[in-house]
Write a protein that holds these residues in place. Structure first.
Motif, mmCIF file in Angstrom:
data_model
loop_
_atom_site.group_PDB
_atom_site.id
_atom_site.type_symbol
_atom_site.label_atom_id
_atom_site.label_comp_id
_atom_site.label_asym_id
_atom_site.label_seq_id
_atom_site.Cartn_x
_atom_site.Cartn_y
_atom_site.Cartn_z
ATOM 1 N N ALA A 12 0.801 -1.241 0.000
ATOM 2 C CA ALA A 12 0.000 0.000 0.000
ATOM 3 C C ALA A 12 0.828 1.284 0.000
ATOM 4 N N LEU A 13 2.136 1.202 -0.259
ATOM 5 C CA LEU A 13 2.940 2.419 -0.360
ATOM 6 C C LEU A 13 2.593 3.162 -1.645
ATOM 7 N N SER A 14 2.775 4.464 -1.623
ATOM 8 C CA SER A 14 2.438 5.266 -2.798
ATOM 9 C C SER A 14 3.464 5.042 -3.906
ATOM 10 N N ILE A 15 3.003 5.209 -5.161
ATOM 11 C CA ILE A 15 3.885 5.068 -6.313
ATOM 12 C C ILE A 15 5.020 6.089 -6.198
ATOM 13 N N GLY A 16 6.232 5.625 -6.449
ATOM 14 C CA GLY A 16 7.395 6.496 -6.350
ATOM 15 C C GLY A 16 8.108 6.426 -5.019
ATOM 16 N N SER A 17 7.499 5.735 -4.034
ATOM 17 C CA SER A 17 8.135 5.620 -2.711
ATOM 18 C C SER A 17 9.486 4.920 -2.828
ATOM 19 N N LEU A 18 10.486 5.491 -2.168
ATOM 20 C CA LEU A 18 11.806 4.873 -2.119
ATOM 21 C C LEU A 18 11.842 3.932 -0.918
ATOM 22 N N ILE A 19 12.267 2.705 -1.141
ATOM 23 C CA ILE A 19 12.260 1.705 -0.066
ATOM 24 C C ILE A 19 13.588 0.923 -0.079
ATOM 25 N N THR A 20 13.778 0.168 0.984
ATOM 26 C CA THR A 20 14.878 -0.789 1.038
ATOM 27 C C THR A 20 14.282 -2.185 0.984
ATOM 28 N N LEU A 21 14.862 -3.029 0.162
ATOM 29 C CA LEU A 21 14.340 -4.368 -0.065
ATOM 30 C C LEU A 21 15.356 -5.393 0.419
ATOM 31 N N GLY A 22 14.880 -6.433 1.088
ATOM 32 C CA GLY A 22 15.770 -7.479 1.571
ATOM 33 C C GLY A 22 15.246 -8.858 1.224
ATOM 34 N N VAL A 23 16.158 -9.802 0.989
ATOM 35 C CA VAL A 23 15.777 -11.200 0.756
ATOM 36 C C VAL A 23 16.913 -12.092 1.271
ATOM 37 N N ARG A 24 16.535 -13.149 1.983
ATOM 38 C CA ARG A 24 17.535 -14.063 2.510
ATOM 39 C C ARG A 24 18.119 -14.929 1.400
ATOM 40 N N ALA A 25 19.406 -15.207 1.492
ATOM 41 C CA ALA A 25 20.077 -16.041 0.492
ATOM 42 C C ALA A 25 19.453 -17.424 0.413
ATOM 43 N N GLU A 26 18.970 -17.950 1.535
ATOM 44 C CA GLU A 26 18.387 -19.285 1.563
ATOM 45 C C GLU A 26 16.968 -19.318 1.002
ATOM 46 N N ASP A 27 16.360 -18.145 0.763
ATOM 47 C CA ASP A 27 15.001 -18.082 0.219
ATOM 48 C C ASP A 27 14.990 -17.963 -1.301
ATOM 49 N N ILE A 28 16.168 -18.021 -1.911
ATOM 50 C CA ILE A 28 16.268 -17.919 -3.368
ATOM 51 C C ILE A 28 16.566 -19.305 -3.939
ATOM 52 N N ILE A 29 15.762 -19.718 -4.929
ATOM 53 C CA ILE A 29 15.953 -21.007 -5.599
ATOM 54 C C ILE A 29 16.657 -20.758 -6.921
ATOM 55 N N ILE A 30 17.584 -21.649 -7.279
ATOM 56 C CA ILE A 30 18.345 -21.474 -8.511
ATOM 57 C C ILE A 30 18.007 -22.580 -9.501
ATOM 58 N N ALA A 31 17.946 -22.224 -10.785
ATOM 59 C CA ALA A 31 17.671 -23.194 -11.852
ATOM 60 C C ALA A 31 18.568 -22.879 -13.042
ATOM 61 N N ARG A 32 18.790 -23.887 -13.898
ATOM 62 C CA ARG A 32 19.624 -23.681 -15.078
ATOM 63 C C ARG A 32 18.802 -23.295 -16.304
ATOM 64 N N GLU A 33 17.460 -23.412 -16.213
ATOM 65 C CA GLU A 33 16.606 -23.001 -17.325
ATOM 66 C C GLU A 33 15.409 -22.248 -16.780
ATOM 67 N N ARG A 34 14.803 -21.423 -17.602
ATOM 68 C CA ARG A 34 13.667 -20.616 -17.151
ATOM 69 C C ARG A 34 12.451 -21.509 -16.914
ATOM 70 N N LEU A 35 11.891 -21.420 -15.713
ATOM 71 C CA LEU A 35 10.709 -22.194 -15.363
ATOM 72 C C LEU A 35 9.484 -21.304 -15.490
ATOM 73 N N THR A 36 8.438 -21.840 -16.095
ATOM 74 C CA THR A 36 7.210 -21.056 -16.286
ATOM 75 C C THR A 36 6.084 -21.518 -15.368
ATOM 76 N N GLN A 37 6.063 -22.797 -15.034
ATOM 77 C CA GLN A 37 5.025 -23.339 -14.155
ATOM 78 C C GLN A 37 5.559 -23.342 -12.721
ATOM 79 N N THR A 38 5.469 -22.201 -12.052
ATOM 80 C CA THR A 38 6.007 -22.067 -10.699
ATOM 81 C C THR A 38 5.188 -21.038 -9.923
ATOM 82 N N SER A 39 5.147 -21.193 -8.611
ATOM 83 C CA SER A 39 4.419 -20.239 -7.769
ATOM 84 C C SER A 39 5.236 -18.986 -7.488
ATOM 85 N N ALA A 40 6.539 -19.028 -7.788
ATOM 86 C CA ALA A 40 7.392 -17.861 -7.549
ATOM 87 C C ALA A 40 7.026 -16.747 -8.517
#
Length: 367
Positions: free
Chosen positions: A278-306
């Protein structure tokens, strides 16, 4: 029984007074928190002040100012000039290295500090509670690491303390033993009914045991709440760093899709979908993501919940005995945690092209 422990203290530590938990000279502990019923987790990276906080509560370290109380019992109050000695605080302490008396048997260790008339029955009952009654006549050197820690737990509870402090008590035991001891610590708290304050920087221990988490960063409390709530939604850059969110970068809100529950954020030309905020368009923010929450693949997956499937190239592979981390350039550089088996199975190497999958809720918008 379930009276809260209230802590509001300041303490500057110099080289001579620092513990292993304090990262540098001149470290300032300046925090306030209140425990809840059950097992309270004091969580944070090394150097955040966890051990010093326990030592101040126990009376092993005197704060420069502030107040520590359990219910109506005041342990320390700088304005009232109260500083109860250790033996009058009714605080149990389980140390990282168990600190058992080597010249006493398990039963004698547990009985130490208990009134003479009830030493034998109290020691026997607590050793039985932790499943080591058959080792009552053994000396610490004759016990395994897990058995020693069970005796240390029994000894800390033997004098019927009002509060139990545990300083990373499972750091030196193997994984199967740790799992069993977590169950036993949980059961011990329920049986005793007293607040436990448990120091760890292990996420799994915190989630398994904790009813309430107090997050420390550089000597200050940066967030409190249920462990999973804090880990899944750190609310500030300091909290992000304290919970171990390795990837932190600046972004700008470019689109809101409330019907889909999505906020679109742009960072360095890359558009990412995060949970709706619900932040307004243009809001400057800081974004974080844990290294363990990222999944890696060798090809682009299309059928995924991510919601985010991002192309990138591996710049670095860093391997230690405990973990493997990749640095992947996707317009921004992201750190990704993988297993050694994944490296081999996906033939991951420097300059290899990969795709990163990140769920919207894994991206934390912080202040």
């Amino acid at each position: 029984m379930n009276e809260n422990l209230q802590v509001q203290i300041k303490k500057r530590l110099t080289d001579g007074k620092r513990t292993a938990d304090d990262a540098r000279a001149g470290f300032m502990l300046d925090l306030a928190f209140e425990t809840r019923a059950g097992i309270n987790i004091l969580f944070g990276p090394s150097g955040s002040g966890k051990t010093t906080t326990l030592r101040a509560i126990a009376g092993l370290v005197a704060p420069d100012e502030g107040r520590i109380a359990h219910g109506a019992q005041i342990y320390f109050d700088s304005t009232m000039h109260i500083n109860l000695p250790i033996q009058r605080r009714r605080v149990g302490f389980v140390f990282q290295d168990n600190a058992l008396f080597p010249h006493l048997t398990a039963a004698q260790n547990v009985a130490y500090g208990v009134a003479a008339r009830e030493r034998t029955t109290r020691a026997r009952a607590l050793l039985a509670q932790f499943g080591v009654e058959h080792l009552a006549a053994h000396y610490p050197r004759e016990l395994s690491g897990g058995e020693q820690q069970r005796v240390a737990l029994a000894r800390a509870l033997a004098p019927a303390p009002a509060v139990l402090l545990l300083d990373e008590p499972l750091s030196a035991v193997d994984v199967p033993t740790r799992a069993r001891l977590l169950d036993e610590i949980d059961a011990a708290q329920r049986t005793s009914g007293i607040p436990f304050l448990y120091v760890t920087h292990n996420h799994a221990e915190a989630v398994r045991l904790g009813t309430h988490l107090i997050l420390l960063h550089e000597g200050r409390v940066v967030q409190t709440g249920r462990p999973l709530d804090v880990f899944n939604a750190p609310q500030s850059a300091s909290a992000v760093r304290a919970v171990g969110t390795e990837n932190l970068f600046a972004g700008r809100v470019v689109e809101q899709r409330p019907a889909e529950g999505v906020t679109v954020i742009e960072t360095n030309g890359l558009q990412l979908e995060a949970a709706y905020n619900a932040l307004s368009i243009g809001s400057l923010i800081t974004l974080g993501v844990r290294a363990e929450d990222i999944i890696i693949a060798r090809e682009r997956l299309t059928q995924t919940s991510a919601r985010n499937v991002i192309a990138g190239r591996i710049r670095e592979i860093m391997q230690t005995a405990e973990q493997t981390e990749l640095i992947v350039d996707c317009g921004v550089e992201l750190k990704v945690s993988v297993t050694a088996g994944t490296i081999k199975a996906l033939d991951l190497r420097r300059e290899a092209e990969v795709f990163l999958l990140i769920k919207a809720r894994a991206l934390h918008v912080v202040s």
